[in-house]
Design a protein around this motif. Structure first.
Motif, mmCIF file in Angstrom:
data_model
loop_
_atom_site.group_PDB
_atom_site.id
_atom_site.type_symbol
_atom_site.label_atom_id
_atom_site.label_comp_id
_atom_site.label_asym_id
_atom_site.label_seq_id
_atom_site.Cartn_x
_atom_site.Cartn_y
_atom_site.Cartn_z
ATOM 1 N N MET A 1 1.333 -6.792 19.088
ATOM 2 C CA MET A 1 -0.155 -6.547 18.740
ATOM 3 C C MET A 1 -0.648 -4.980 18.552
ATOM 4 N N THR A 2 0.070 -4.635 17.659
ATOM 5 C CA THR A 2 -0.026 -3.292 17.306
ATOM 6 C C THR A 2 -0.468 -2.728 15.816
ATOM 7 N N ALA A 3 -0.765 -4.008 15.238
ATOM 8 C CA ALA A 3 -0.972 -3.957 13.778
ATOM 9 C C ALA A 3 -2.384 -4.741 13.543
ATOM 10 N N PRO A 4 -3.089 -4.264 12.535
ATOM 11 C CA PRO A 4 -4.471 -5.169 12.293
ATOM 12 C C PRO A 4 -4.060 -6.565 11.847
ATOM 13 N N TYR A 5 -4.952 -7.423 12.319
ATOM 14 C CA TYR A 5 -4.991 -8.784 11.691
ATOM 15 C C TYR A 5 -6.050 -9.059 10.843
ATOM 16 N N ARG A 6 -5.656 -9.953 9.939
ATOM 17 C CA ARG A 6 -6.912 -10.525 8.974
ATOM 18 C C ARG A 6 -6.525 -11.890 8.816
ATOM 19 N N CYS A 7 -7.488 -13.039 8.817
ATOM 20 C CA CYS A 7 -7.199 -14.310 8.787
ATOM 21 C C CYS A 7 -7.054 -14.760 7.454
ATOM 22 N N PRO A 8 -5.908 -15.424 7.007
ATOM 23 C CA PRO A 8 -5.232 -15.993 5.579
ATOM 24 C C PRO A 8 -6.094 -16.842 5.212
ATOM 25 N N ASN A 9 -6.679 -17.538 6.078
ATOM 26 C CA ASN A 9 -7.820 -18.782 5.394
ATOM 27 C C ASN A 9 -9.247 -18.381 5.318
ATOM 28 N N CYS A 10 -9.917 -17.750 6.063
ATOM 29 C CA CYS A 10 -11.351 -17.416 6.046
ATOM 30 C C CYS A 10 -11.414 -15.996 5.311
ATOM 31 N N LYS A 11 -10.455 -15.040 5.546
ATOM 32 C CA LYS A 11 -10.283 -14.121 4.779
ATOM 33 C C LYS A 11 -11.106 -12.718 5.058
ATOM 34 N N THR A 12 -12.314 -13.266 5.934
ATOM 35 C CA THR A 12 -12.999 -12.339 6.474
ATOM 36 C C THR A 12 -12.927 -11.766 7.821
ATOM 37 N N CYS A 61 -7.548 -18.096 14.725
ATOM 38 C CA CYS A 61 -8.676 -17.403 14.181
ATOM 39 C C CYS A 61 -9.777 -17.746 15.103
ATOM 40 N N GLY A 62 -10.616 -16.941 15.488
ATOM 41 C CA GLY A 62 -11.937 -17.144 16.185
ATOM 42 C C GLY A 62 -12.899 -17.633 15.514
ATOM 43 N N VAL A 63 -12.712 -17.604 14.139
ATOM 44 C CA VAL A 63 -13.827 -18.099 12.919
ATOM 45 C C VAL A 63 -13.581 -19.322 12.864
ATOM 46 N N CYS A 64 -12.573 -19.440 12.150
ATOM 47 C CA CYS A 64 -12.172 -20.876 11.460
ATOM 48 C C CYS A 64 -11.250 -21.610 12.291
ATOM 49 N N GLY A 65 -10.529 -21.117 13.129
ATOM 50 C CA GLY A 65 -9.613 -22.126 13.950
ATOM 51 C C GLY A 65 -8.227 -22.066 13.543
ATOM 52 N N LEU A 66 -8.124 -21.561 12.356
ATOM 53 C CA LEU A 66 -6.425 -21.514 11.914
ATOM 54 C C LEU A 66 -5.555 -21.159 12.908
ATOM 55 N N ILE A 67 -4.478 -21.653 13.076
ATOM 56 C CA ILE A 67 -3.321 -21.362 14.031
ATOM 57 C C ILE A 67 -2.218 -21.300 13.162
ATOM 58 N N GLU A 68 -1.593 -19.869 13.502
ATOM 59 C CA GLU A 68 -0.274 -19.534 12.420
ATOM 60 C C GLU A 68 0.543 -18.427 13.384
ATOM 61 N N ASP A 69 1.512 -18.153 12.813
ATOM 62 C CA ASP A 69 2.505 -17.253 13.447
ATOM 63 C C ASP A 69 1.778 -15.942 13.281
ATOM 64 N N GLU A 70 1.951 -15.003 14.269
ATOM 65 C CA GLU A 70 1.449 -13.573 14.345
ATOM 66 C C GLU A 70 1.558 -13.027 13.070
ATOM 67 N N LYS A 71 3.027 -13.068 12.406
ATOM 68 C CA LYS A 71 3.411 -12.206 11.266
ATOM 69 C C LYS A 71 2.641 -12.597 10.066
ATOM 70 N N THR A 72 1.871 -13.770 10.011
ATOM 71 C CA THR A 72 1.060 -13.932 9.107
ATOM 72 C C THR A 72 -0.063 -13.318 8.961
ATOM 73 N N TYR A 73 -0.788 -13.360 10.170
ATOM 74 C CA TYR A 73 -2.093 -12.530 10.199
ATOM 75 C C TYR A 73 -1.932 -10.853 10.090
ATOM 76 N N ILE A 74 -0.696 -10.538 10.445
ATOM 77 C CA ILE A 74 -0.200 -9.078 10.225
ATOM 78 C C ILE A 74 -0.221 -8.668 8.833
ATOM 79 N N LYS A 75 0.436 -9.599 8.103
ATOM 80 C CA LYS A 75 0.654 -9.320 6.613
ATOM 81 C C LYS A 75 -0.647 -9.342 5.881
ATOM 82 N N PHE A 76 -1.675 -10.175 6.304
ATOM 83 C CA PHE A 76 -2.809 -10.213 5.670
ATOM 84 C C PHE A 76 -3.713 -8.959 6.016
ATOM 85 N N GLY A 77 -3.608 -8.577 7.030
ATOM 86 C CA GLY A 77 -4.201 -7.499 7.633
ATOM 87 C C GLY A 77 -3.858 -6.336 6.915
ATOM 88 N N GLU A 78 -2.417 -6.051 6.505
ATOM 89 C CA GLU A 78 -1.940 -5.010 5.475
ATOM 90 C C GLU A 78 -2.659 -4.844 4.374
#
Length: 80
Positions: A1-12, A61-78
């Motif tokens: 958890m040293t990189a920014p996350y962004r949800c790949p589903n809701c994107k916000t 994701c605390g907004v839409c509830g999507l559960i994914e691998d941490e790498k997916t959230y990190i990639k979208f955060g980049e």
């Protein structure tokens, strides 16, 4: 958890997440009843029992509830 996350589903969502720690439990089950017959430690697995090799964390994701691998959230955060 040293990189920014962004949800790949809701994107916000970039700030509200649930971190799900995965703690594997290696067991041998009775095929008829489903009861636990034997429990193994990671160091003492039987020759026919492969140890858990999945991710240490899953992220929800605390907004839409999507559960994914941490790498997916990190990639979208980049990307943003």
């Amino acid at each position: 958890m040293t990189a920014p996350y962004r949800c790949p589903n809701c994107k916000t969502n970039k700030s509200r997440f649930n971190l799900i720690q995965q703690i594997p439990q290696s067991v041998k089950l009775d095929p008829q009843t489903g009861n636990v017959v034997e429990e193994y430690s990671q160091e003492q697995l039987s020759p026919f029992h492969r140890g858990y090799q999945g991710p240490k964390y899953r992220v929800q994701c605390g907004v839409c509830g999507l559960i994914e691998d941490e790498k997916t959230y990190i990639k979208f955060g980049e990307k943003a």
